[in-house]
Scaffold this active site. Sequence first.
Site, short mmCIF file in Angstrom:
data_model
loop_
_atom_site.label_atom_id
_atom_site.label_comp_id
_atom_site.label_asym_id
_atom_site.label_seq_id
_atom_site.Cartn_x
_atom_site.Cartn_y
_atom_site.Cartn_z
N ALA A 236 0.83 -1.21 0.00
CA ALA A 236 0.00 0.00 0.00
C ALA A 236 0.86 1.26 0.00
CB ALA A 236 -0.93 0.00 1.21
N GLU A 239 2.28 1.32 -4.10
CA GLU A 239 1.39 1.09 -5.24
C GLU A 239 0.38 2.23 -5.41
OE1 GLU A 239 0.56 -1.54 -7.56
OE2 GLU A 239 2.63 -2.13 -7.31
N SER A 241 0.55 5.38 -4.35
CA SER A 241 1.17 6.64 -4.74
C SER A 241 1.62 6.62 -6.20
CB SER A 241 2.36 6.95 -3.84
OG SER A 241 1.93 7.22 -2.52
N CYS A 347 -7.18 5.32 5.38
CA CYS A 347 -5.78 5.04 5.09
C CYS A 347 -4.83 5.76 6.03
CB CYS A 347 -5.47 5.42 3.66
SG CYS A 347 -3.73 5.17 3.20
N GLU A 356 3.79 13.02 -1.39
CA GLU A 356 4.49 12.54 -2.58
C GLU A 356 3.84 13.07 -3.86
OE1 GLU A 356 6.11 8.30 -0.74
OE2 GLU A 356 4.15 8.39 -1.74
#
Length: 400
Positions: A236, A239, A241, A347, A356
């Site tokens: 997580a 993937e 981002s 999340c 990011e």
Amino acid sequence: MTETPLFGDGYWDTSLEVADALRAEATAHRATLPNQIRVWVIGHYAHARAALADPRLSKDIGGLTAIIRGQLAETGQADALSNMFSPHMLFNDDPAHARLRGLLTAKFTRARVQALKPRVEQLTDTLLEVLPRDRPIDLIDRVAFPLPLTVICELLGIPTEERGPLRDWTAALMEDLPERTLPASRAMEQYFTELIAAKRTTPGDDLLSALIQVAGDEDRLAPGELMGTLFLLFVAGHETSTNMIGNSVRWLLQDPQRWRLLGQRPELVPGAVEELLRFDSPVRMATHRFTTEPVDVGGVLIPAGELVLVSLQSANRDSARFPGGDQLDLHRDASGHLSFGHGIHYCLGAPLGRMEAELALGGLTRRFPGARLAVDEADLKRRHSAIMNGYVDLPLLLGR
């Protein structure tokens, strides 16, 4: 009825249009995943948001794996599952979920995330400054993948020289095909077993070492919980981002004015990231749940013991919540989108993912105002994954 079924051969590259069409037909739909597992899919915003917080839609790992293995056996398939189906916090209900999430949040603090920002800025600049302007590049390969991968590897203390096979393993884990997922899961488990052993012997200043090195009688992750949490954090952690950056660039470049606007007005980037998250979510479906009793979803009764996927991609485009939801509007207030989930399973890595994406998009739009797709839009291909939503590659020309 829409002509393209969920998860069918023509679905992946048209999933946005399929989601928009299905919302007009019913509040929940039956579907079959590529591995022959039968699921229900919820796509309207109000019902999706309610489902994400409904305790009758359980994420208990024991119940989930029993149903999935039962369906696999019915179709004559082996019932082995990847380590993504492990006793980590994403596949547990409270109070077990609260305990596991608490152990992680005690180490994965907001301060730890904020401390990463200078390094993420440095990594972004390093990746962007070497990109050529005179020939096509694949943005996924050159930026969208290596940036979050490097960040999560450094966060977890994964040595640079050991990162080579990790991309292929994680990509395979998301494909719902046992011949791909199971070998990748076994290989990654073997690697993580060795990594955990090394951290026990020689801990570092990283998150994995912090999760392992627990003082005295303090509660700690059991071996199976630690392995599951490591799988969850790693997969997580990059993937989503990667998809977020790739999807955002693809849609921004559809209108050169939008692209240039963000380069000229960097203060607009955070709001644009939220709208891009809403418009084309990096996570197509929230991970599996199952009904512990019959559940009415807007007049559609889902029986007990059924697997349920919540379509974040569809819910975020529901015009009942976001007027003109199938249109990208960088000036929209996109707060309330479900791309990071809702409820107790919201999340944990959302702040890092946002950081990011904001740094990557800010840097790209500022440095390369003349960027454009190097192929026709129709040639762009999505990855075949029920959960993850991103492009296989994204060819760009960065020069004018």
